[in-house]
Design a protein around this motif. Structure first.
Motif, short mmCIF file in Angstrom:
data_model
loop_
_atom_site.label_atom_id
_atom_site.label_comp_id
_atom_site.label_asym_id
_atom_site.label_seq_id
_atom_site.Cartn_x
_atom_site.Cartn_y
_atom_site.Cartn_z
N ALA A 1 0.84 -1.21 0.00
CA ALA A 1 0.00 0.00 0.00
C ALA A 1 0.87 1.25 0.00
O ALA A 1 0.62 2.21 -0.74
CB ALA A 1 -0.93 -0.01 1.21
N LYS A 2 1.93 1.23 0.83
CA LYS A 2 2.84 2.38 0.84
C LYS A 2 3.60 2.47 -0.48
O LYS A 2 3.92 3.57 -0.94
CB LYS A 2 3.83 2.24 2.00
CG LYS A 2 3.24 2.55 3.36
CD LYS A 2 4.32 2.53 4.43
CE LYS A 2 3.79 2.99 5.77
NZ LYS A 2 4.86 2.95 6.82
N THR A 3 3.89 1.33 -1.05
CA THR A 3 4.56 1.34 -2.35
C THR A 3 3.67 2.01 -3.40
O THR A 3 4.12 2.82 -4.20
CB THR A 3 4.88 -0.11 -2.77
OG1 THR A 3 5.68 -0.72 -1.75
CG2 THR A 3 5.64 -0.15 -4.09
N TYR A 4 2.41 1.68 -3.37
CA TYR A 4 1.43 2.27 -4.31
C TYR A 4 1.38 3.79 -4.09
O TYR A 4 1.40 4.56 -5.05
CB TYR A 4 0.06 1.64 -4.08
CG TYR A 4 -1.01 2.13 -5.02
CD1 TYR A 4 -1.20 1.51 -6.26
CD2 TYR A 4 -1.82 3.20 -4.68
CE1 TYR A 4 -2.19 1.96 -7.13
CE2 TYR A 4 -2.79 3.66 -5.54
CZ TYR A 4 -2.98 3.03 -6.76
OH TYR A 4 -3.95 3.48 -7.61
N ALA A 5 1.33 4.19 -2.80
CA ALA A 5 1.20 5.62 -2.49
C ALA A 5 2.45 6.39 -2.88
O ALA A 5 2.41 7.60 -3.08
CB ALA A 5 0.90 5.80 -1.00
N SER A 6 3.58 5.69 -2.95
CA SER A 6 4.85 6.36 -3.24
C SER A 6 5.30 6.12 -4.68
O SER A 6 6.50 6.10 -4.96
CB SER A 6 5.93 5.83 -2.28
OG SER A 6 5.53 6.01 -0.95
N TRP A 7 4.36 5.88 -5.57
CA TRP A 7 4.74 5.47 -6.92
C TRP A 7 5.71 6.42 -7.64
O TRP A 7 6.60 5.98 -8.37
CB TRP A 7 3.50 5.23 -7.79
CG TRP A 7 3.87 4.34 -8.93
CD1 TRP A 7 4.13 4.68 -10.22
CD2 TRP A 7 4.11 2.93 -8.85
NE1 TRP A 7 4.50 3.58 -10.95
CE2 TRP A 7 4.50 2.49 -10.13
CE3 TRP A 7 4.04 2.00 -7.80
CZ2 TRP A 7 4.81 1.17 -10.40
CZ3 TRP A 7 4.34 0.67 -8.07
CH2 TRP A 7 4.73 0.29 -9.37
N PRO A 8 5.62 7.75 -7.43
CA PRO A 8 6.60 8.62 -8.09
C PRO A 8 8.04 8.26 -7.73
O PRO A 8 8.95 8.48 -8.52
CB PRO A 8 6.23 10.01 -7.58
CG PRO A 8 4.77 9.91 -7.29
CD PRO A 8 4.57 8.52 -6.76
N LYS A 9 8.25 7.70 -6.52
CA LYS A 9 9.61 7.28 -6.15
C LYS A 9 9.93 5.92 -6.73
O LYS A 9 11.07 5.62 -7.04
CB LYS A 9 9.73 7.21 -4.62
CG LYS A 9 9.70 8.54 -3.91
CD LYS A 9 9.99 8.29 -2.43
CE LYS A 9 9.44 9.38 -1.58
NZ LYS A 9 9.41 9.03 -0.17
N VAL A 10 8.93 5.06 -6.81
CA VAL A 10 9.17 3.69 -7.27
C VAL A 10 9.45 3.69 -8.77
O VAL A 10 10.35 3.03 -9.25
CB VAL A 10 7.94 2.79 -6.96
CG1 VAL A 10 8.21 1.36 -7.39
CG2 VAL A 10 7.60 2.85 -5.47
#
Lengths: 173, 367
Positions: free
Chosen positions: A44-53
Motif C-alpha cells: 500500500a505504501k509502495t502504491y502511495a509512493s509510486w513517483p519514487k518507485v
C-alpha cells in the motif's frame, strides 16, 4: 511523473510478492494477524509512493524495504534501548515435532527482543549483509553486529550448539 | 557457522501458512495513503489549542524567538517533555521549539548546558554517516558545535555539560569526553583492557563511564572508567541504563557502586526503563505491538501502577516524569501519584508520520 500502475498490474505485483513478504513479516513479528497487517501496509505504501518507485520492476524491492522499515517503526513504538528480555530461560516454547528436544526456530525467535529478531531474520533468512541490515533498521553496523551476537547467544541457549555453534560469532557479511 | 540456522529458518518459513492476498484491501490503503500525503503537506506550524488539563495553566504561543528563564527548581538539564519531530526540537514541555539546520535528527540528550541534538544526513541512530551536533541552550540559542563523529554511540549525564563515547578505531578503545558548553574535547582516555573491541556503549555518571565493549568473537567486557584519572575497573555486571546511582542489570535494578540488587522483575520478557532519579522503573511487558506498561517504585512503598498504552511510547524526561506524544497532545505523568496532564499541541504531522520521525529525549534506539 511516472505512470501509476493499473489496478491489474498492481494486483499482479501484490500476488507475486505476497508469499515472500508474508514469510518475512511473519518471522519478524511472530504473529499471523500482525504479519498480514504489515504485508498489506508495504505494498500500500509502495502504491502511495509510486513517483519514487517509478517502474513495476522496481516495486518488489521497494516493497520489501518498506516492509522492513515499517516493522522497524513499529518496534520503535516501544523503544529499543533496553531491549533485553528479563527471562533467561524459555518457558512454554512449543517443541518441534521433528526434533522433540528443542523448540522450532520460529518459536525461539519469539523469545528474542524485536530488533534482535529483525537482525536474525534479515541476515540469516533474507541473507542481507550487515550494511544493508543497518540501512534497513536505521542503526550502525556495530549495533547490527552486537545485536546479532546477543541474538545468537540467546538462540544457542534455546536451540543448542548443534543449530548455533559457538564459533559462529557475529560474522555473516 | 550459521548455515544450519539459516537452513532451518528457510525450512520453517516454507511451511508457514500464507493467507491469500487481498489486492482490493491493499489498493484501498494505498489510495488512502496517497490522499493523506496530498492533503497533509509539510507545514508544521503550532496552533495553540488550550491549557494544561486539570491545572488550568495557559499555554503561551511557542516560537523560536521566545525566551524564558530556567526554573531553578527543576532538575539539572530538565526541559520537561522534550522531543524532535523531523528537524524541529520541541522542549520545555513542548512550549518552545527550535529548528536544527540539517537533514535529519538522530537523537537528543539532556545536559546541564541545554539539549544536545545529534543530527546528520538521515535519522539513523548510531550509523548513517557523519554525526553532527547542535546545542540548544536554555535561552533558546541553537549553537552548532564543531564536533563530528561517525559510527559511535553517545551518552550524557543530565547534570553535566559533557557528551562521551567510545571510539574503537584500529581495535584500540578510546573513551572521549567533549564539553558541549565550551565545544572542546576535555578527555581522551585509552582503555587498553578493551583492546580488540569493535563497538562500545557507555553510560556516563559523574566522573565515571560504565563501558560495555563488544568483540568480533561475540564476547563482551564491562568496565568502570574514571575518565578524569584514567583508572579502569573491570566489572562482572553489565549495566544498560542508569539513574540516581542505580542501573538496569538484566531483570534487576542494582546499586552502581556495590552491584547490590535493590529490585528485581518477576515478569517474564519484560523491558525495564529506569527513571533518571533511579526511583521508578517502567516495566514494559506483553507483546511488542500491544505492550503493557507498569510503573514500579524501586524502593517499594506503593503498589505497581498500570498505565494506559501510549499512542507512541513512554519516555522519561530528565526530571523523571513519564512523557508520551501524539500528533495533537503531549502527556506527562508523575510516576509517584500516577497523575497525568495532557497538553494539547498541533505538531503538524499525522500519527503515522509521528511514529516515523519522533525522537524523544532520553531514548536512544541502541542497546
Amino acid at each position: 511523473m511516472p505512470r501509476p500502475p493499473s489496478d491489474a498490474e498492481f494486483g499482479e505485483l501484490v500476488h507475486a510478492t505476497w508469499p515472500s513478504l508474508y514469510r518475512t513479516a511473519y518471522l519478524l513479528l511472530g504473529d499471523h494477524a500482525e504479519a498480514e497487517d504489515l504485508v498489506q501496509t508495504a505494498p500500500a505504501k509502495t502504491y502511495a509512493s509510486w513517483p519514487k518507485v517509478r517502474t513495476i520492476e522496481a516495486a518488489p524491492a521497494y516493497a520489501r524495504t518498506v516492509l522492513v522499515n515499517t516493522a522497524a517503526s513499529w518496534f520503535r513504538k516501544r523503544g529499543w534501548r533496553n531491549e533485553r528480555p528479563t527471562a533467561e530461560l524459555p518457558e512454554g516454547v512449543a517443541p518441534a515435532s521433528d526434533l522433540a528436544d528443542r523448540p522450532t526456530v520460529v518459536a525461539a525467535l519469539a523469545e528474542l527482543a524485536p530488533r534482535q529478531r529483525a537482525v536474525v531474520v534479515l541476515r540469516f533468512y533474507d541473507d542481507l549483509p550487515v550494511a544493508q541490515v543497518a540501512a534497513a533498521l536505521g542503526c550502525s553496523e556495530g549495533t547490527v553486529k552486537s545485536q546479532t551476537s546477543d541474538a545468537l547467544a540467546r538462540l544457542r541457549t534455546l536451540l543448542g550448539e548443534a543449530v548455533v555453534p559457538h564459533t559462529s560469532g557475529a560474522r555473516h557479511d | 557457522m550459521t548455515e544450519r540456522l539459516s537452513a532451518l529458518l528457510h525450512a520453517e518459513a516454507d511451511v508457514v501458512d500464507v493467507p491469500p492476498p487481498s489486492t482490493a484491501a491493499v489498493l484501498r490503503r494505498g489510495r488512502a495513503a496517497r490522499r493523506r500525503r496530498r492533503t497533509t503537506g509539510a507545514v508544521a506550524g503550532l496552533v495553540v489549542v488550550g491549557a494544561l488539563a486539570g491545572a488550568g495553566v495557559a499555554l503561551a504561543p511557542a516560537g523560536d524567538d521566545e525566551v524564558r528563564s530556567v526554573d531553578p527548581a527543576t532538575s539539572p538539564g530538565d526541559t520537561g517533555a522534550t522531543f524532535t519531530i523531523g528537524t524541529t526540537l520541541w522542549y520545555d514541555d513542548a512550549s518552545r521549539r527550535a529548528v536544527i539546520d540539517d537533514k535529519a535528527v538522530k537523537s537528543i540528550y539532556s545536559t546541564s548546558a541545554g539539549v544536545l541534538v545529534r543530527h546528520g544526513e538521515n535519522n539513523w541512530s548510531d550509523g548513517g554517516g557523519p554525526q553532527r551536533f547542535s546545542l540548544v541552550t536554555p535561552d533558546g540559542e541553537v549553537r552548532r558545535l564543531g564536533l563530528v563523529t561517525e559510527e559511535v554511540a553517545h551518552t550524557t549525564d543530565p547534570g553535566q555539560p559533557y557528551v562521551a563515547w567510545g571510539d574503537p578505531r584500529d581495535g584500540s578503545l578510546v573513551v572521549v569526553v567533549h564539553d558541549v558548553a565550551a565545544d572542546r574535547e576535555v578527555a581522551r582516555v585509552p582503555v587498553p583492557e578493551a583492546d580488540g573491541a569493535y563497538f562500545a556503549t557507555l553510560e556516563l555518571v559523574g566522573d565515571t563511564a560504565y563501558v560495555r565493549a563488544l568483540s568480533e568473537d561475540g564476547g563482551e567486557r564491562h568496565f568502570a572508567l574514571d575518565w578524569r584519572t584514567g583508572e579502569v575497573t573491570p566489572r562482572d555486571l553489565e549495566v544498560t541504563d542508569v539513574g540516581g546511582g542505580r542501573g538496569v542489570a538484566g531483570p534487576s535494578i542494582v546499586e552502581l557502586d556495590s552491584g547490590a540488587e535493590v529490585w528485581s522483575s518477576a515478569q517474564r520478557n519484560a523491558y525495564l526503563d529506569l527513571s533518571p532519579d533511579g526511583r521508578h522503573v517502567l516495566v514494559q511487558g506483553g507483546g511488542w505491538q500491544n505492550p503493557t506498561f507498569t510503573v514500579v517504585a524501586v524502593d517499594g512503598g506503593s503498589e505497581p501502577m498500570p498505565l494506559d498504552p501510549p499512542a507512541s511510547r513512554y519516555s522519561w524526561t530528565a526530571g523523571s516524569e513519564l512523557m508520551s506524544v501524539t500528533a495533537d497532545a503531549v502527556t506527562t505523568c508523575d510516576p509517584a501519584s500516577g497523575a497525568c496532564e495532557e497538553l494539547p499541541v498541533d505538531l503538524g504531522v499525522t500519527e503515522e508520520e509521528l511514529l516515523e520521525t519522533l525522537r524523544p529525549i532520553g531514548a536512544v534506539f541502541e542497546s
